[in-house]
Structures are given as structure tokens and as C-alpha cells.
Design an enzyme around this catalytic site. Structure first.
Site, PDB file in Angstrom:
ATOM      1  N   ILE A 179     -12.327   9.677  65.409  1.00  0.00           N
ATOM      2  CA  ILE A 179     -11.699  11.419  65.978  1.00  0.00           C
ATOM      3  C   ILE A 179     -10.849  11.840  64.775  1.00  0.00           C
ATOM      4  O   ILE A 179     -10.567  11.231  64.230  1.00  0.00           O
ATOM      5  CB  ILE A 179     -10.379  11.082  65.875  1.00  0.00           C
ATOM      6  CG1 ILE A 179      -9.639  10.532  67.981  1.00  0.00           C
ATOM      7  CG2 ILE A 179      -9.199  12.641  67.009  1.00  0.00           C
ATOM      8  CD1 ILE A 179     -10.528  10.343  68.387  1.00  0.00           C
ATOM      9  N   TYR A 180     -12.527  13.577  64.177  1.00  0.00           N
ATOM     10  CA  TYR A 180     -12.491  13.924  63.111  1.00  0.00           C
ATOM     11  C   TYR A 180     -12.295  15.222  64.199  1.00  0.00           C
ATOM     12  O   TYR A 180     -12.822  15.951  64.254  1.00  0.00           O
ATOM     13  CB  TYR A 180     -13.539  13.817  62.447  1.00  0.00           C
ATOM     14  CG  TYR A 180     -14.051  12.094  62.395  1.00  0.00           C
ATOM     15  CD1 TYR A 180     -13.306  11.818  61.593  1.00  0.00           C
ATOM     16  CD2 TYR A 180     -15.197  11.690  62.872  1.00  0.00           C
ATOM     17  CE1 TYR A 180     -14.097  10.493  61.625  1.00  0.00           C
ATOM     18  CE2 TYR A 180     -15.998  11.281  62.860  1.00  0.00           C
ATOM     19  CZ  TYR A 180     -14.853   9.952  61.589  1.00  0.00           C
ATOM     20  OH  TYR A 180     -15.201   8.404  61.242  1.00  0.00           O
ATOM     21  N   ARG A 193     -14.791  17.888  59.532  1.00  0.00           N
ATOM     22  CA  ARG A 193     -13.808  17.539  58.595  1.00  0.00           C
ATOM     23  C   ARG A 193     -14.082  15.663  58.637  1.00  0.00           C
ATOM     24  O   ARG A 193     -13.311  15.035  59.128  1.00  0.00           O
ATOM     25  CB  ARG A 193     -12.643  17.619  58.398  1.00  0.00           C
ATOM     26  CG  ARG A 193     -12.092  17.622  57.039  1.00  0.00           C
ATOM     27  CD  ARG A 193     -10.896  17.992  57.040  1.00  0.00           C
ATOM     28  NE  ARG A 193      -9.805  17.486  56.333  1.00  0.00           N
ATOM     29  CZ  ARG A 193      -9.166  15.789  55.792  1.00  0.00           C
ATOM     30  NH1 ARG A 193      -9.682  15.169  56.452  1.00  0.00           N
ATOM     31  NH2 ARG A 193      -8.855  15.461  54.820  1.00  0.00           N
ATOM     32  N   TRP A 194     -14.780  14.704  58.008  1.00  0.00           N
ATOM     33  CA  TRP A 194     -14.677  13.207  57.976  1.00  0.00           C
ATOM     34  C   TRP A 194     -14.233  12.470  56.109  1.00  0.00           C
ATOM     35  O   TRP A 194     -14.480  13.300  55.393  1.00  0.00           O
ATOM     36  CB  TRP A 194     -15.331  12.348  58.601  1.00  0.00           C
ATOM     37  CG  TRP A 194     -16.578  13.187  58.509  1.00  0.00           C
ATOM     38  CD1 TRP A 194     -17.161  13.246  57.211  1.00  0.00           C
ATOM     39  CD2 TRP A 194     -17.948  12.382  59.190  1.00  0.00           C
ATOM     40  NE1 TRP A 194     -18.976  13.362  56.607  1.00  0.00           N
ATOM     41  CE2 TRP A 194     -19.145  13.147  58.147  1.00  0.00           C
ATOM     42  CE3 TRP A 194     -18.348  12.687  60.827  1.00  0.00           C
ATOM     43  CZ2 TRP A 194     -20.377  12.941  59.031  1.00  0.00           C
ATOM     44  CZ3 TRP A 194     -19.822  12.657  60.843  1.00  0.00           C
ATOM     45  CH2 TRP A 194     -20.678  12.832  59.975  1.00  0.00           C
ATOM     46  N   ARG A 198     -14.435   7.369  56.370  1.00  0.00           N
ATOM     47  CA  ARG A 198     -14.512   6.606  57.731  1.00  0.00           C
ATOM     48  C   ARG A 198     -16.147   6.288  58.050  1.00  0.00           C
ATOM     49  O   ARG A 198     -16.698   6.359  57.711  1.00  0.00           O
ATOM     50  CB  ARG A 198     -13.512   7.801  58.102  1.00  0.00           C
ATOM     51  CG  ARG A 198     -12.322   8.054  57.650  1.00  0.00           C
ATOM     52  CD  ARG A 198     -11.579   6.441  58.009  1.00  0.00           C
ATOM     53  NE  ARG A 198      -9.728   6.989  57.762  1.00  0.00           N
ATOM     54  CZ  ARG A 198      -8.978   5.945  58.352  1.00  0.00           C
ATOM     55  NH1 ARG A 198      -9.094   5.239  57.467  1.00  0.00           N
ATOM     56  NH2 ARG A 198      -7.736   6.555  57.495  1.00  0.00           N
ATOM     57  N   GLY A 199     -15.792   5.248  59.035  1.00  0.00           N
ATOM     58  CA  GLY A 199     -16.823   5.664  60.002  1.00  0.00           C
ATOM     59  C   GLY A 199     -18.422   6.045  60.203  1.00  0.00           C
ATOM     60  O   GLY A 199     -19.362   5.761  59.855  1.00  0.00           O
ATOM     61  N   GLU A 242     -16.316  -0.115  70.733  1.00  0.00           N
ATOM     62  CA  GLU A 242     -14.667   0.252  71.446  1.00  0.00           C
ATOM     63  C   GLU A 242     -14.592   0.658  72.798  1.00  0.00           C
ATOM     64  O   GLU A 242     -14.072   0.982  73.699  1.00  0.00           O
ATOM     65  CB  GLU A 242     -14.334   1.726  70.730  1.00  0.00           C
ATOM     66  CG  GLU A 242     -14.362   1.923  68.763  1.00  0.00           C
ATOM     67  CD  GLU A 242     -15.459   1.967  68.078  1.00  0.00           C
ATOM     68  OE1 GLU A 242     -16.363   1.507  68.442  1.00  0.00           O
ATOM     69  OE2 GLU A 242     -14.800   2.074  66.523  1.00  0.00           O
ATOM     70  N   ASP A 303      -1.106  20.883  59.267  1.00  0.00           N
ATOM     71  CA  ASP A 303      -1.553  19.580  59.174  1.00  0.00           C
ATOM     72  C   ASP A 303      -0.626  18.472  59.645  1.00  0.00           C
ATOM     73  O   ASP A 303       1.034  19.063  59.472  1.00  0.00           O
ATOM     74  CB  ASP A 303      -2.479  19.054  57.799  1.00  0.00           C
ATOM     75  CG  ASP A 303      -3.436  17.917  58.571  1.00  0.00           C
ATOM     76  OD1 ASP A 303      -3.580  16.479  58.312  1.00  0.00           O
ATOM     77  OD2 ASP A 303      -4.343  18.088  59.515  1.00  0.00           O
TER      78      ASP A 303
END
Length: 503
Positions: A179-180, A193-194, A198-199, A242, A303
């Protein structure tokens, strides 16, 4: 609670009063945020805004919001009926992560039953998925037709918040779901935006090394079912996809669809067949950028810290095709000073984390991520201390065991006589059992969330561990204090006569 997809889940919520529909026009620009903030703070229902309107622009699709605004709805989304049942999911994950050899026929039978349940939930591919009932291509691709929220007055642009980003690294057997957030910058481009650790970012980096100058394929699912969304933020073992985990939660196998864009299909990107909207496209090469790929300046946005974050450069995702269900629903949220949905998710997922940590560190009695700590920035741990220095071992174990805690800034460790869920007891332990010089651990130059503007540089900062346990020989030369406890016989006597004392 078992369900097939997001629509089935919403129908069940509506029957129990957990979802309400608003038919009055409400704008995705600020107004939905204010409505949802009030709903969340009062533990109100999920909401569907049936008539999103922004000035003269009327949207054809409703907006779903505040879906995970209570821990009960998070639990329902994970197939449980209450927050307490989430511990069972954590126990399942811990067993899958590190299975132990059976100690007898009964345990062997349980292990076989668990393995069969996992096997039976292997996702299946469907040929005519609902998520491809409508297709936008070419000039029809226009993100402004989707009622994407602008959440706060100082936000730079509309922001896609619940996008399930699907990627695959060049050497990976398994897809990554993450989730980005994505800033809309024009009709067919968003800024992805990651975080670097992260993966999705790791898949992109591996692709850039293995295939320099080649577009990086991405699919984004909007309006996926809750189990799939929550599976993307849960520490699923590497041996389990997942999608498979989501099937276990939901009680039915996840149905997948192959993307229509040929290069995405070739990359074997598969999306939830029941998702409301799918974005298909690439991060395109840009020889003028040091990375070799298109980037843009992202932000600022309000944020989960309660502040606007600073701007930074992230990859640009170009959307080349949009597919969707008939009468699609756009799923959205906002982030802000706690409480918000990420904070609620943190409280719920906390119960999943506890058995995972206890499997690795049996001395841990409880673990708590206080929502005021912005989801994961502070962790409290209670433990059954067994030797001098034990608390420090637990601190470093928490920081390193699950990737979810690599950005945790503060860890406070207490004995198991302290109730972590009661701040009064935690503060009492800190103020009576801690010498700041002796019991504070500082670690510099560690990974930190990019949104943490308090760190000296972006993405790199320090961590603090506080040992608020009773000190053992070797940790102090002084006689340690004994907690005051009333005599049990006296307590029982007063209990017996309490009702007559003040008559």
C-alpha cells in the site's frame, strides 16, 4: 465473517448498521476528510458517499471511506468476529513462519490440517473477471474522472491512498503487494511514494539493475477486498503469498485476473478479479535522471504524523489502461494526527504481532503499539525477565525480527507486572525503575521513515530503547525497592464488609 469480495463485505456491514450511505452531495476536496474524521473519532460506521461533487464536477462513482475506522471492522475484514480473535491469526502466522516438528500423532494431525487449509486456499485464475467489465484506453484514460480525495488544505494535489500496488522483481517467484500513496499529477500519471526498504521499491531497484532502460510494469488495485488489503500490511511468511493468506482470512480462494496490458501479462502480474478499479502501466525510463527513470517532486501532504511532510523525489507511474467493474466504487481514506485509520489498523494488527513475537521471544508477555505513537513509532514490551541485560536483548530483537518495526523509534521494556495498555502504569515504571544514563540505549544511523522530519537526514536517524525493568545484580549494586502490596487477608476482610461500611 466470511465474504466473497468488497461488495459482499459492504452488504454485510450495512445489514448490521456498520455502514451508512450519504446521498447528499459531498466534495472529495476536504469535506469527506472532515466527515470521516468526525465519524472515526466517535467510532462511527463506514460511509459511502453516493454523490461526490467538486464544484461543477459531478462524479459517476461513489466513494467508500472510514472502512477500517474501528478495530471491530478491521477484525471482520480479517475474517474474525472480534479483536481478541486476531491473536489466533497471529498464532497461525507464527506456525506457518516457523513450523515445529510434531511431537506426536495428534500434533502431526494438526500440522496436516493446517497445511491442507493453506493448500486449499491457493488462488485461482478466472478468465472473465469483474474488474475488466469496463476498459478505458488511450484518451479515455483520465484519473480526473475518479473522485480522488484532496484531504487537507495544504495538500499538493489529490492523493490515492488505498491503492494496492502489485509488482514483481526480475528474480522473484512471488508478486509483492504493498500500500503506497500516489499523488495525481495529471490525467494519466501519479507519483509512486514508496520507502526504499519496502517490497515495491526493492522490486523496482532490482528491475533497474537487471533491465536498465526498460519500463517497469506495475498494476494498482483500487477497491480490493479487505482481506487482500490487510494481507498486504501483515507479516506474511515468504513461503505464503498475500493472495493465499487473504483466502485463509476471507474463507474463500482469492480469484485473480491477468492484466490486459501485454507487458504486464508477460511479467505475470495478477490482480484481484473482484477489485473495483485496476490501473495498469509502467514507470518509464528517463536517461536524464540519475536513476534512469522518470521521477517527480512529491508532496507536501498531511500525514499520519499530524504534520505536512517535506517534499522528496519519487518515481512517476504512467497509467496506460484502466479497467473496472460496472458501477465501480472508489475506496479512499485520509491520514492525519491520531486517531486515523492507520492508527486503528495499528491497534488491531498489534494483536496479530503478539503471537509472532512470542514465538521468537517466549519471554515476551505482551506487546503494544500505542495509537498516539503514529502506528509504529513507539512500542511497549512487557517481559518475564530472567537475567541482567535481558531487556536490551528484547529491544534489539523487536527492532530486527519483523520488517514492520525497522522504523520504530522508541521501545520501552517493562516487567510483566506492568499493564502495557495503561499509560499510568508505564509512566510509573519509567519514573521508578529507570536511571537515564544506565538504562537508555541510543542507536544512531538506522533506517527511519522518510516522513519523520525530526531525523537529522531523510530516511536515516536514531533509535532509543528504555529499560524500565527491575534491575538485577550486575545492573545495580544498590538494594532494589520492593513494590507495596496490601496483605491479601486484609483485602478479603475489607471486601466482605465493604457494602456495610457506609450505610
Amino acid at each position: 465473517m466470511q465474504y466473497r469480495d468488497l461488495r459482499d463485505f459492504l452488504a454485510q456491514l450495512e445489514r448490521t448498521g456498520e455502514l451508512r450511505r450519504v446521498h447528499q452531495p459531498v466534495s472529495p476536496r476536504l469535506e469527506m476528510t472532515e466527515v470521516c474524521d468526525r465519524l472515526l473519532r466517535s467510532e462511527g460506521p463506514a460511509v459511502v458517499f453516493a454523490q461526490p461533487v467538486d464544484g461543477a464536477q459531478k462524479y459517476d462513482m461513489p466513494v467508500l471511506a472510514n472502512l477500517f475506522g474501528t478495530t471491530r471492522r478491521v477484525a471482520l475484514g480479517m475474517g474474525a468476529e472480534s479483536l481478541d480473535e486476531l491473536r489466533d491469526i497471529g498464532r497461525l502466522l507464527s506456525a506457518l513462519k516457523e513450523p515445529e516438528p510434531p511431537r506426536g500423532l495428534r500434533e502431526a494431525g494438526k500440522l496436516w490440517t493446517m497445511a491442507k487449509a493453506v493448500w486449499d486456499m491457493a488462488p485461482r485464475k478466472v478468465s472473465s473477471p469483474a474488474c475488466q467489465e469496463i476498459v478505458w484506453e488511450g484518451n479515455d484514460v483520465d484519473l480526473s474522472r475518479i473522485p480522488v480525495q484532496t484531504c487537507w488544505p495544504g495538500d499538493a494535489a489529490p492523493l490515492v491512498t488505498w491503492g494496492l500496488v502489485i509488482t514483481r522483481g526480475p528474480h522473484k517467484k512471488r508478486q509483492n503487494l504493498g500500500i503506497y500513496r500516489q499523488q495525481v499529477i495529471n490525467r494519466n500519471q501519479v507519483i509512486m511514494r514508496w520507502l526504499a526498504h519496502r517490497g515495491g521499491a526493492l522490486d523496482f531497484r532490482e528491475h533497474a539493475i537487471a533491465n536498465p532502460g526498460q519500463p517497469f510494469p506495475i498494476a494498482v488495485a483500487l477497491g480490493a477486498d479487505p482481506a487482500t488489503i490487510l494481507g498486504a500490511v501483515t507479516p506474511v511468511p515468504d513461503t505464503l503469498s498475500e493472495y493465499q493468506f487473504a483466502g485463509l482470512l476471507r474463507g474463500s480462494r482469492t480469484e485473480l485476473a491477468t492484466c490486459l496490458t501485454p507487458s504486464l501479462a508477460q511479467a505475470q502480474l495478477q490482480v484481484p478479479a473482484g477489485a473495483e478499479i485496476i490501473l495498469e502501466g509502467h514507470i518509464q525510463p528517463d536517461p536524464t535522471h540519475p536513476s534512469g527513470y522518470q521521477h517527480a517532486l512529491e508532496g507536501p501532504f498531511g500525514d499520519h504524523t499530524g504534520y505536512y511532510n517535506e517534499q522528496d523525489w519519487f518515481p512517476v507511474f504512467t497509467v496506460e489502461r484502466i479497467t473496472m467493474r460496472r458501477d465501480p466504487i472508489y475506496h479512499s481514506t485520509y491520514t492525519g494526527k491520531p486517531p486515523d485509520e492507520p492508527a486503528v489498523l495499528g491497534v488491531a494488527l498489534n494483536e496479530v504481532f503478539v503471537p509472532l513475537l512470542q514465538k521468537q521471544f517466549p519471554e515476551i508477555a505482551d506487546f503494544y503499539l500505542p495509537p498516539e505513537g503514529c502506528s509504529y513509532r513507539m512500542a511497549l514490551v512487557s517481559m518475564k525477565k530472567q537475567y541482567a541485560g535481558h531487556a536490551k536483548r528484547v529491544m534489539f530483537g523487536v527492532w530486527s525480527f519483523l520488517r514492520q518495526f525497522m522504523y520504530t523509534k522508541f521501545i520501552v521494556v517493562v516487567d510483566d507486572d506492568v499493564n502495557l495498555r495503561d499509560w499510568k502504569e508505564v509512566i510509573w515504571a519509567i519514573t521508578t525503575r529507570v536511571d537515564p544514563a544506565r538504562d537508555t540505549v541510543m542507536v544512531e544511523n538506522t533506517p527511519i521513515d522518510y516522513l519523520d522530519f525530526a531525523s537529522p537526514v531523510s530516511g536515516l536517524g536514531s533509535k532509543m530503547g528504555i529499560d524500565a525493568t527491575n534491575k538485577w545484580p550486575g545492573e545495580t549494586t544498590r538494594e532494589w525497592g520492593q513494590p507495596i502490596v496490601m496483605d491479601t487477608a486484609v483485602k478479603a476482610k475489607v471486601d466482605a464488609m465493604w457494602d456495610t461500611l457506609f450505610q
